[in-house]
Motif scaffolding. Sequence first.
Motif, PDB file in Angstrom:
ATOM      1  N   MET A   1       0.843  -1.184   0.000  1.00 49.60           N
ATOM      2  CA  MET A   1       0.000   0.000   0.000  1.00 49.60           C
ATOM      3  C   MET A   1       0.885   1.242   0.000  1.00 49.60           C
ATOM      4  O   MET A   1       1.832   1.341   0.792  1.00 49.60           O
ATOM      5  CB  MET A   1      -0.915   0.024   1.221  1.00 49.60           C
ATOM      6  N   LEU A   2       0.597   2.176  -0.881  1.00 55.45           N
ATOM      7  CA  LEU A   2       1.263   3.471  -0.920  1.00 55.45           C
ATOM      8  C   LEU A   2       0.315   4.530  -0.380  1.00 55.45           C
ATOM      9  O   LEU A   2      -0.879   4.519  -0.692  1.00 55.45           O
ATOM     10  CB  LEU A   2       1.676   3.825  -2.350  1.00 55.45           C
ATOM     11  N   ARG A   3       0.849   5.457   0.425  1.00 56.50           N
ATOM     12  CA  ARG A   3      -0.010   6.487   1.001  1.00 56.50           C
ATOM     13  C   ARG A   3       0.733   7.817   1.054  1.00 56.50           C
ATOM     14  O   ARG A   3       1.912   7.873   1.396  1.00 56.50           O
ATOM     15  CB  ARG A   3      -0.439   6.093   2.415  1.00 56.50           C
ATOM     16  N   TYR A   4       0.022   8.874   0.696  1.00 54.03           N
ATOM     17  CA  TYR A   4       0.523  10.236   0.879  1.00 54.03           C
ATOM     18  C   TYR A   4      -0.426  10.944   1.833  1.00 54.03           C
ATOM     19  O   TYR A   4      -1.648  10.912   1.644  1.00 54.03           O
ATOM     20  CB  TYR A   4       0.582  10.996  -0.446  1.00 54.03           C
ATOM     21  N   ARG A   5       0.119  11.556   2.866  1.00 50.09           N
ATOM     22  CA  ARG A   5      -0.706  12.227   3.870  1.00 50.09           C
ATOM     23  C   ARG A   5      -0.248  13.673   4.015  1.00 50.09           C
ATOM     24  O   ARG A   5       0.938  13.961   4.106  1.00 50.09           O
ATOM     25  CB  ARG A   5      -0.608  11.510   5.214  1.00 50.09           C
ATOM     26  N   ASN A   6      -1.218  14.574   4.043  1.00 48.55           N
ATOM     27  CA  ASN A   6      -0.940  15.995   4.180  1.00 48.55           C
ATOM     28  C   ASN A   6      -1.769  16.544   5.333  1.00 48.55           C
ATOM     29  O   ASN A   6      -2.973  16.333   5.393  1.00 48.55           O
ATOM     30  CB  ASN A   6      -1.293  16.732   2.886  1.00 48.55           C
ATOM     31  N   SER A   7      -1.113  17.239   6.267  1.00 46.60           N
ATOM     32  CA  SER A   7      -1.802  17.774   7.439  1.00 46.60           C
ATOM     33  C   SER A   7      -1.266  19.176   7.701  1.00 46.60           C
ATOM     34  O   SER A   7      -0.155  19.337   8.207  1.00 46.60           O
ATOM     35  CB  SER A   7      -1.563  16.870   8.655  1.00 46.60           C
ATOM     36  N   ASP A   8      -2.054  20.180   7.340  1.00 44.11           N
ATOM     37  CA  ASP A   8      -1.576  21.561   7.383  1.00 44.11           C
ATOM     38  C   ASP A   8      -2.420  22.433   8.304  1.00 44.11           C
ATOM     39  O   ASP A   8      -3.637  22.283   8.380  1.00 44.11           O
ATOM     40  CB  ASP A   8      -1.607  22.193   5.983  1.00 44.11           C
TER      41      ASP A   8
ATOM     42  N   LEU B   1       3.091  23.232   8.058  1.00 52.40           N
ATOM     43  CA  LEU B   1       2.866  22.439   6.853  1.00 52.40           C
ATOM     44  C   LEU B   1       3.576  21.098   7.015  1.00 52.40           C
ATOM     45  O   LEU B   1       4.807  21.047   7.124  1.00 52.40           O
ATOM     46  CB  LEU B   1       3.403  23.191   5.626  1.00 52.40           C
ATOM     47  N   ASN B   2       2.803  20.011   7.017  1.00 49.41           N
ATOM     48  CA  ASN B   2       3.345  18.684   7.290  1.00 49.41           C
ATOM     49  C   ASN B   2       2.855  17.690   6.247  1.00 49.41           C
ATOM     50  O   ASN B   2       1.692  17.730   5.830  1.00 49.41           O
ATOM     51  CB  ASN B   2       2.903  18.201   8.677  1.00 49.41           C
ATOM     52  N   SER B   3       3.745  16.798   5.838  1.00 47.89           N
ATOM     53  CA  SER B   3       3.357  15.761   4.887  1.00 47.89           C
ATOM     54  C   SER B   3       4.219  14.523   5.107  1.00 47.89           C
ATOM     55  O   SER B   3       5.288  14.588   5.725  1.00 47.89           O
ATOM     56  CB  SER B   3       3.515  16.258   3.441  1.00 47.89           C
ATOM     57  N   SER B   4       3.744  13.387   4.615  1.00 47.23           N
ATOM     58  CA  SER B   4       4.513  12.152   4.695  1.00 47.23           C
ATOM     59  C   SER B   4       4.146  11.241   3.524  1.00 47.23           C
ATOM     60  O   SER B   4       3.038  11.310   2.988  1.00 47.23           O
ATOM     61  CB  SER B   4       4.258  11.429   6.025  1.00 47.23           C
ATOM     62  N   LYS B   5       5.110  10.405   3.150  1.00 44.81           N
ATOM     63  CA  LYS B   5       4.904   9.384   2.131  1.00 44.81           C
ATOM     64  C   LYS B   5       5.284   8.053   2.757  1.00 44.81           C
ATOM     65  O   LYS B   5       6.350   7.934   3.371  1.00 44.81           O
ATOM     66  CB  LYS B   5       5.771   9.658   0.899  1.00 44.81           C
ATOM     67  N   SER B   6       4.426   7.053   2.595  1.00 49.47           N
ATOM     68  CA  SER B   6       4.691   5.781   3.255  1.00 49.47           C
ATOM     69  C   SER B   6       4.348   4.605   2.344  1.00 49.47           C
ATOM     70  O   SER B   6       3.558   4.727   1.399  1.00 49.47           O
ATOM     71  CB  SER B   6       3.902   5.676   4.563  1.00 49.47           C
ATOM     72  N   PHE B   7       4.972   3.474   2.661  1.00 49.36           N
ATOM     73  CA  PHE B   7       4.754   2.219   1.931  1.00 49.36           C
ATOM     74  C   PHE B   7       4.589   1.111   2.952  1.00 49.36           C
ATOM     75  O   PHE B   7       5.333   1.040   3.940  1.00 49.36           O
ATOM     76  CB  PHE B   7       5.945   1.928   1.023  1.00 49.36           C
ATOM     77  N   LEU B   8       3.612   0.235   2.728  1.00 51.10           N
ATOM     78  CA  LEU B   8       3.367  -0.906   3.613  1.00 51.10           C
ATOM     79  C   LEU B   8       3.094  -2.142   2.775  1.00 51.10           C
ATOM     80  O   LEU B   8       2.277  -2.104   1.857  1.00 51.10           O
ATOM     81  CB  LEU B   8       2.171  -0.623   4.532  1.00 51.10           C
ATOM     82  N   GLN B   9       3.812  -3.231   3.094  1.00 50.92           N
ATOM     83  CA  GLN B   9       3.580  -4.504   2.425  1.00 50.92           C
ATOM     84  C   GLN B   9       3.454  -5.597   3.481  1.00 50.92           C
ATOM     85  O   GLN B   9       4.306  -5.719   4.364  1.00 50.92           O
ATOM     86  CB  GLN B   9       4.740  -4.848   1.488  1.00 50.92           C
ATOM     87  N   THR B  10       2.379  -6.383   3.418  1.00 48.68           N
ATOM     88  CA  THR B  10       2.178  -7.478   4.362  1.00 48.68           C
ATOM     89  C   THR B  10       2.136  -8.814   3.614  1.00 48.68           C
ATOM     90  O   THR B  10       1.789  -8.868   2.424  1.00 48.68           O
ATOM     91  CB  THR B  10       0.877  -7.302   5.160  1.00 48.68           C
TER      92      THR B  10
END
Length: 199
Positions: free
Chosen positions: A1-8, A31-40
């Motif tokens: 799963m790929l996810r981009y999160r933005n919290s400003d 201004l805050n952001s993150s990019k994440s990857f998850l594999q199960t």
Amino acid sequence: MLRYRNSDVTRDSHDSFNYLGYVGAEFYQALNSSKSFLQTFDFDLGDQVAIISGYSFEVKDRAKAYDWPGVWAKDFGGDLDIDALKAQWPPQDGKQFWNRNKTGERAAFALGKIDLSNWFKNGASFLNLGARVDTYEAYGTYGTLRASAVRNIGKWNLKFLVGNAVKEPAPRLVYGGWGPSQSNPEITPEKASTAEGSI
């Protein structure tokens, strides 16, 4: 799963002040952001053992403390027109590069569920065992363990759980404190341990 999160918290946020004969307004943003990857991965080892394992990583770009894109003050004695100040001196746009915390973290984990019902009569019984390793660029590597047991006996349900956890400190705790709520650049991840049971 790929996810981009933005919290400003955007730059139109402000508060007003009255200090030493001046009134003013200060605008702030975060201004805050993150990019994440998850594999199960799921594995079944026969009818009695199931394993879930996985790997994740995340790259974070966060404000250390609130940006102050604009501060204005005037002699006390008149009304403070926020909209007029914004129109004459618009708050700065974009991130303030000196106030950024760019970091990353990686994690590997595994959880096993063992069905012990064939070993015990009169009810289902399960044992859960978990392990996780987190690596923070800023703080190093931490390992955590978790175990729980569940036993059903007629109308009774017995549960017991033990485990520990690690949590990375928020940037405000490291960089952005003020007043009585100061920050501490030497702070380390919070550690917690849990043991609980229920009937």
